[in-house]
Design a protein around this motif. Structure first.
Motif, PDB file in Angstrom:
ATOM      1  N   GLY A   1      57.999 114.579  -2.968  1.00  0.00           N
ATOM      2  CA  GLY A   1      57.595 115.971  -3.100  1.00  0.00           C
ATOM      3  C   GLY A   1      58.293 116.731  -4.197  1.00  0.00           C
ATOM      4  N   VAL A   2      59.045 116.017  -5.053  1.00  0.00           N
ATOM      5  CA  VAL A   2      59.831 116.689  -6.092  1.00  0.00           C
ATOM      6  C   VAL A   2      59.510 116.070  -7.446  1.00  0.00           C
ATOM      7  N   PRO A   3      59.189 116.849  -8.469  1.00  0.00           N
ATOM      8  CA  PRO A   3      58.933 116.268  -9.793  1.00  0.00           C
ATOM      9  C   PRO A   3      60.229 115.869 -10.489  1.00  0.00           C
ATOM     10  N   GLY A   4      60.129 114.834 -11.321  1.00  0.00           N
ATOM     11  CA  GLY A   4      61.236 114.480 -12.203  1.00  0.00           C
ATOM     12  C   GLY A   4      62.447 113.855 -11.553  1.00  0.00           C
ATOM     13  N   GLY A   5      62.296 113.202 -10.413  1.00  0.00           N
ATOM     14  CA  GLY A   5      63.444 112.613  -9.750  1.00  0.00           C
ATOM     15  C   GLY A   5      64.008 111.420 -10.503  1.00  0.00           C
ATOM     16  N   SER A   6      65.336 111.339 -10.605  1.00  0.00           N
ATOM     17  CA  SER A   6      65.988 110.211 -11.275  1.00  0.00           C
ATOM     18  C   SER A   6      67.419 110.076 -10.780  1.00  0.00           C
ATOM     19  N   GLY A   7      67.997 108.904 -11.058  1.00  0.00           N
ATOM     20  CA  GLY A   7      69.379 108.650 -10.670  1.00  0.00           C
ATOM     21  C   GLY A   7      69.558 107.219 -10.200  1.00  0.00           C
ATOM     22  N   THR A   8      70.750 106.920  -9.729  1.00  0.00           N
ATOM     23  CA  THR A   8      71.083 105.579  -9.256  1.00  0.00           C
ATOM     24  C   THR A   8      71.937 105.680  -8.000  1.00  0.00           C
ATOM     25  N   VAL A   9      71.651 104.829  -7.037  1.00  0.00           N
ATOM     26  CA  VAL A   9      72.476 104.708  -5.833  1.00  0.00           C
ATOM     27  C   VAL A   9      73.034 103.283  -5.818  1.00  0.00           C
ATOM     28  N   ALA A  10      74.355 103.166  -5.824  1.00  0.00           N
ATOM     29  CA  ALA A  10      74.995 101.856  -5.914  1.00  0.00           C
ATOM     30  C   ALA A  10      76.275 101.849  -5.079  1.00  0.00           C
ATOM     31  N   ALA A  11      76.824 100.658  -4.889  1.00  0.00           N
ATOM     32  CA  ALA A  11      78.079 100.547  -4.145  1.00  0.00           C
ATOM     33  C   ALA A  11      78.734  99.206  -4.430  1.00  0.00           C
ATOM     34  N   ALA A  12      80.049  99.225  -4.527  1.00  0.00           N
ATOM     35  CA  ALA A  12      80.846  97.995  -4.473  1.00  0.00           C
ATOM     36  C   ALA A  12      81.207  97.766  -3.008  1.00  0.00           C
ATOM     37  N   TYR A  13      81.518  96.534  -2.641  1.00  0.00           N
ATOM     38  CA  TYR A  13      81.846  96.280  -1.243  1.00  0.00           C
ATOM     39  C   TYR A  13      82.789  95.083  -1.117  1.00  0.00           C
ATOM     40  N   VAL A  14      83.540  95.093  -0.013  1.00  0.00           N
ATOM     41  CA  VAL A  14      84.398  93.973   0.391  1.00  0.00           C
ATOM     42  C   VAL A  14      84.200  93.773   1.886  1.00  0.00           C
ATOM     43  N   MET A  15      83.882  92.540   2.295  1.00  0.00           N
ATOM     44  CA  MET A  15      83.598  92.267   3.702  1.00  0.00           C
ATOM     45  C   MET A  15      84.166  90.916   4.121  1.00  0.00           C
TER      46      MET A  15
END
Length: 247
Positions: free
Chosen positions: A119-133
């Motif tokens: 519902g929003v114009p022009g959406g951008s970006g990145t979702v990331a994560a480092a992890y240790v398990m």
């Protein structure tokens, strides 16, 4: 008659000789198998009931992230983020404890770009994560007759460290931003797949994984959240391959 008798005697002698050779060959195979079994038993006895043998490897995955939710004060949890296909790279190591159990430590990085915001114009970006398990992996050959194809399944828990680039959307006065605010969050990784033994020490792996974090906090502009904060999580299906080496 004499020639016939000689021929029969020769055939019987040949059959007896062949049988003797086969018997000796079979006995040699049995002796070799017994020696291998004895050596394996001696090695296991020397190392205890659950011998610990180290291994390590690396994997690469395609990351498919379902539509992501955004939780804001007043609005609650709504579907908001549409992701592109991303990637995950991981390294791992551990020890085998007996014939079927592995104790494994994983570290990696997962990243999915944003294709649009609902519902929003022009959406951008990145979702990331480092992890240790850390976790446990159970594995066993498909049958006692072959150790070439080895199914496995496991689960790991640990910490993820969100790396959130600025998420933007909207135009003009409706423009907004979301930024990562929380540095550490709990995470889980469930996996299943199969290892193909290339030789006694090296194997190729085909694996499916499910990666999930708990909610983590984002700072938000006030036209998205009146409190200046929101939250989301990372959820992804991972499809990949890799290798592992047993020392």
């Amino acid at each position: 008659m004499g020639k016939f008798s000689s021929t029969v005697i020769m055939l019987v002698s040949a059959l007896l000789a062949t049988g003797a050779l086969s018997a000796r060959s079979y006995a040699a195979d049995l002796a070799a198998a017994a020696q291998e079994a004895a050596a394996a038993a001696a090695e296991k006895a020397a190392m205890g009931m659950f011998p610990l043998k180290p291994y390590a490897g690396a994997k690469g995955f395609i990351s498919y992230a379902p539509d992501g939710d955004l939780n804001t004060f007043g609005t609650g949890r709504t579907r908001f983020i549409d992701y592109n296909i991303g990637w995950n790279a991981a390294a791992f190591g551990g020890v085998t404890a007996g014939d079927f159990v592995k104790l494994q430590l994983d570290t990696g990085y997962i990243s999915n770009g944003i294709s649009s915001l609902s519902g929003v114009p022009g959406g951008s970006g990145t979702v990331a994560a480092a992890y240790v398990m850390g976790g446990i992996v159970l594995s066993a050959p498909l049958s006692p007759l072959t150790k070439k194809v080895i199914p496995f399944a496991g689960i790991s828990v640990g910490a993820a460290f969100p790396v959130i680039g600025t998420i933007t959307g909207g135009n003009g006065t409706d423009a907004f931003t979301l930024k990562g605010e929380q540095s550490t969050v709990a995470a889980l990784l469930a996996r299943g797949g199969v290892t193909i033994a290339i030789n006694p020490k090296l194997g190729a792996t085909l694996e499916y994984g499910f990666f999930q974090t708990a909610d983590f906090t984002l700072s938000a502009s006030d036209n998205i959240s009146s409190t200046g904060s929101a939250s989301t999580d990372i959820s992804a299906h991972l499809f990949g391959l890799g290798f592992e080496y047993h020392f």
